[in-house]
Design a protein around this motif. Sequence first.
Motif, PDB file in Angstrom:
ATOM      1  N   LEU A  55       0.824  -1.336   0.088  1.00  0.00           N
ATOM      2  CA  LEU A  55      -0.104  -0.010   0.077  1.00  0.00           C
ATOM      3  C   LEU A  55       0.776   1.226  -0.069  1.00  0.00           C
ATOM      4  N   ASP A  56       0.397   2.162  -1.020  1.00  0.00           N
ATOM      5  CA  ASP A  56       1.167   3.463  -0.963  1.00  0.00           C
ATOM      6  C   ASP A  56       0.571   4.534  -0.084  1.00  0.00           C
ATOM      7  N   ILE A  57       1.492   5.272   0.384  1.00  0.00           N
ATOM      8  CA  ILE A  57       0.832   6.209   1.528  1.00  0.00           C
ATOM      9  C   ILE A  57      -0.011   7.377   0.564  1.00  0.00           C
ATOM     10  N   LYS A  58       0.765   7.840  -0.313  1.00  0.00           N
ATOM     11  CA  LYS A  58       0.071   9.170  -1.088  1.00  0.00           C
ATOM     12  C   LYS A  58      -0.746   8.598  -2.434  1.00  0.00           C
ATOM     13  N   LEU A  59      -2.134   8.381  -2.245  1.00  0.00           N
ATOM     14  CA  LEU A  59      -2.978   8.341  -3.486  1.00  0.00           C
ATOM     15  C   LEU A  59      -3.589   9.477  -3.806  1.00  0.00           C
ATOM     16  N   SER A  60      -3.972   9.615  -5.080  1.00  0.00           N
ATOM     17  CA  SER A  60      -4.780  10.625  -5.339  1.00  0.00           C
ATOM     18  C   SER A  60      -6.040  10.458  -5.698  1.00  0.00           C
ATOM     19  N   THR A  82       6.411   3.641  -0.167  1.00  0.00           N
ATOM     20  CA  THR A  82       6.321   4.784  -0.307  1.00  0.00           C
ATOM     21  C   THR A  82       7.424   5.511  -0.606  1.00  0.00           C
ATOM     22  N   ALA A  83       7.647   6.958  -0.963  1.00  0.00           N
ATOM     23  CA  ALA A  83       8.595   7.605  -1.144  1.00  0.00           C
ATOM     24  C   ALA A  83       9.192   8.506   0.030  1.00  0.00           C
ATOM     25  N   TYR A  84       8.149   8.408   1.096  1.00  0.00           N
ATOM     26  CA  TYR A  84       8.007   9.359   2.239  1.00  0.00           C
ATOM     27  C   TYR A  84       8.377   8.585   3.449  1.00  0.00           C
ATOM     28  N   TYR A  99       7.644  -1.287   6.252  1.00  0.00           N
ATOM     29  CA  TYR A  99       7.550  -0.034   5.530  1.00  0.00           C
ATOM     30  C   TYR A  99       8.681   0.224   4.801  1.00  0.00           C
ATOM     31  N   PHE A 100       8.655   0.186   3.432  1.00  0.00           N
ATOM     32  CA  PHE A 100       9.561   0.341   2.405  1.00  0.00           C
ATOM     33  C   PHE A 100       9.702   1.570   1.546  1.00  0.00           C
ATOM     34  N   LEU A 101      10.832   2.284   1.671  1.00  0.00           N
ATOM     35  CA  LEU A 101      10.871   3.518   0.936  1.00  0.00           C
ATOM     36  C   LEU A 101      11.317   2.988  -0.695  1.00  0.00           C
ATOM     37  N   LYS A 102      10.503   3.611  -1.621  1.00  0.00           N
ATOM     38  CA  LYS A 102      10.984   3.335  -3.040  1.00  0.00           C
ATOM     39  C   LYS A 102      12.295   3.841  -3.212  1.00  0.00           C
ATOM     40  N   PRO A 103      12.992   3.181  -4.304  1.00  0.00           N
ATOM     41  CA  PRO A 103      12.581   2.008  -4.745  1.00  0.00           C
ATOM     42  C   PRO A 103      12.728   0.817  -3.978  1.00  0.00           C
ATOM     43  N   ILE A 104      12.154  -0.159  -4.096  1.00  0.00           N
ATOM     44  CA  ILE A 104      12.250  -1.500  -3.209  1.00  0.00           C
ATOM     45  C   ILE A 104      13.483  -2.367  -3.700  1.00  0.00           C
ATOM     46  N   ILE A 105      14.174  -2.617  -2.703  1.00  0.00           N
ATOM     47  CA  ILE A 105      15.111  -3.493  -3.072  1.00  0.00           C
ATOM     48  C   ILE A 105      14.763  -4.992  -2.868  1.00  0.00           C
ATOM     49  N   PRO A 106      15.086  -5.817  -3.743  1.00  0.00           N
ATOM     50  CA  PRO A 106      14.513  -7.169  -3.581  1.00  0.00           C
ATOM     51  C   PRO A 106      14.732  -7.978  -2.400  1.00  0.00           C
TER      52      PRO A 106
END
Length: 129
Positions: A55-60, A82-84, A99-106
């Motif tokens: 799930l991304d945090i910021k959806l528009s 998320t990027a945040y 909680y992963f920051l983008k980009p996700i590392i495998p």
Amino acid sequence: MQIKAIIIDDEESAREGLTNLLKNYAKDVLVVAEASSVAKGLEVLQSTKPDIVFLDIKLSPGTGFDLLEKLKEINFEIIFTTAYDNYALKAFTFSALDYFLKPIIPVELKAPLEKVRKKMIGKLKGKLS
């Protein structure tokens, strides 16, 4: 054992990237649906009954938190993508698995997916006894 996953992110490239990452590094994870908004996310959550949601945090418009607050119960694991970095504490109030920051590392996927596998095995054993 197949893990059913949903990806909810408003960026198509992020959804595609995560889907490809899962195909290559977590072959037991099947992406059963994708959504790009809170409304569509609610729709696919009700129709697919996933084991895990990325799930991304910021959806528009709106946020992943808005989506979770609209649910009567959360009966799936959540990994925020998320990027945040400033929403991590709030994410864990929703019992986020990670909680992963983008980009996700495998390699980051390994530990939380192993937790999901163990929980699923535990539930299966509970049903069999």
